[in-house]
Scaffold this motif. Structure first.
Motif, PDB file in Angstrom:
ATOM      1  N   LYS A  10      22.800  51.769 -23.923  1.00 14.89           N
ATOM      2  CA  LYS A  10      22.720  52.512 -22.717  1.00 14.89           C
ATOM      3  C   LYS A  10      22.682  53.818 -23.431  1.00 14.89           C
ATOM      4  N   ASN A  54      16.725  52.424 -21.234  1.00 15.08           N
ATOM      5  CA  ASN A  54      16.470  51.559 -20.900  1.00 15.08           C
ATOM      6  C   ASN A  54      16.729  50.039 -21.390  1.00 15.08           C
ATOM      7  N   LEU A  55      18.381  49.924 -22.388  1.00 18.85           N
ATOM      8  CA  LEU A  55      18.779  48.918 -22.623  1.00 18.85           C
ATOM      9  C   LEU A  55      20.181  48.552 -21.131  1.00 18.85           C
ATOM     10  N   LYS A  56      20.498  47.280 -21.358  1.00 18.09           N
ATOM     11  CA  LYS A  56      21.723  47.210 -20.587  1.00 18.09           C
ATOM     12  C   LYS A  56      22.683  46.991 -21.235  1.00 18.09           C
ATOM     13  N   ASP A 109      18.653  42.262 -26.366  1.00 17.31           N
ATOM     14  CA  ASP A 109      18.635  44.006 -27.533  1.00 17.31           C
ATOM     15  C   ASP A 109      18.649  43.926 -28.229  1.00 17.31           C
ATOM     16  N   GLU A 137      21.549  39.115 -22.799  1.00 19.84           N
ATOM     17  CA  GLU A 137      21.396  40.588 -23.151  1.00 19.84           C
ATOM     18  C   GLU A 137      21.719  40.634 -24.290  1.00 19.84           C
ATOM     19  N   THR A 143      26.398  40.965 -28.450  1.00 15.89           N
ATOM     20  CA  THR A 143      26.439  41.148 -26.891  1.00 15.89           C
ATOM     21  C   THR A 143      27.819  40.703 -25.635  1.00 15.89           C
ATOM     22  N   TYR A 192      15.753  45.171 -30.341  1.00 13.40           N
ATOM     23  CA  TYR A 192      15.473  46.724 -29.683  1.00 13.40           C
ATOM     24  C   TYR A 192      15.365  47.864 -30.649  1.00 13.40           C
TER      25      TYR A 192
END
Length: 256
Positions: free
Chosen positions: A207, A212-214, A238, A235, A230, A241
């Motif tokens: 983040k 926008n990333l978690k 992500d 998740e 992760t 990305y």
């Protein structure tokens, strides 16, 4: 009968009062010293493998820091290599170590020796089954941050596409984390961010790079391999990305 002079009685009383004060001070000093010693004994990182109903075991790491903060990391063996970390605070509560996490959930531990602690149930009781020994965590030496510095390769250098994970320890447990790629194509994975070493894993909050990333990107170490994943399995996307052509930051990287 000869009476003692009043001055002598006053002197004896003063001596008694002084002795009481000294005794009280010594008791306070001893108590403070004992508390400090216990704190030093508790502080450190502990590891163990807890029983698991549907996996070989749950790798559990708990670090009690000198500033009264605590971090607990769990990893389910033979799953997806995701590890999740909870953070909170700890304090001594009689013979117990009481931990309070961010969601106000409490856990209790009992100091067994200078190098072992027992995980207790909510009634502050030790497990009494045949699996009791699995609820004992042993103190382990944390990884030295600077020993993790260097490049880790995913793929084979000089043979098609490969990615390089670069780690550089900056201050204390903080790291500069980068991923680059080499290939004939222009599409690949590129990433730059900041990470923190927690319980022998580097955690990077994605983040901070993109709001926008978690996901929390985790980098765990085994021998000469660094595994990027992760903290939560759902998740993991992500990590794509920062890549083109359907790539991902995730996977195993071998030390160069």
């Amino acid at each position: 009968m000869m009476k003692k002079p009043l001055t002598s009685l006053v002197f004896v009383a003063l001596l008694s009062l002084t002795a009481c004060k000294k005794t009280g001070n010594v008791a306070k000093e001893t108590s403070a010293a004992d508390s400090t010693q216990v704190t030093r004994t508790v502080s450190g990182m502990y590891e163990g493998v807890l029983p698991c109903a549907d996996c070989p075991g749950i790798e559990t790491t708990v670090a009690f820091n000198d500033d009264a903060t605590v971090s607990k990391t769990i990893l389910y063996q033979d799953r997806d290599k995701t590890s999740e970390t909870e953070k909170g605070n700890w304090k001594l509560n009689g013979p117990y170590v009481e931990v309070t996490f961010a969601d106000n959930q409490k856990e209790f531990y009992l100091i067994k020796t200078d190098s072992t602690i027992a995980i207790l149930d909510q009634d502050k009781k030790e497990v009494q089954t045949d699996l009791a020994s699995h609820y004992i965590l042993s103190k382990e030496k944390p990884l030295e941050p600077k020993t993790l510095n260097g490049n880790y390769i995913q793929g084979e250098v000089g043979k098609g596409y490969y990615q390089t994970l670069s780690l550089k320890n900056t201050t204390d447990n903080e790291f500069d984390v980068a991923v680059t790629f080499k290939a004939a194509t222009k599409k690949g994975c590129e990433f730059k961010g900041k990470g923190v070493l927690v319980n022998n894993r580097i955690e990077v909050n994605l983040k901070d790079t993109n709001p926008n990333l978690k996901a929390i990107m985790t980098i765990s170490f085994d021998s000469k391999t660094a595994t990027v994943s992760t903290s939560k399995f759902n998740e993991r996307y992500d990590l794509m990305y920062f890549c083109g052509g359907g790539g991902t930051l995730g996977g195993d990287y071998n030390r160069e």
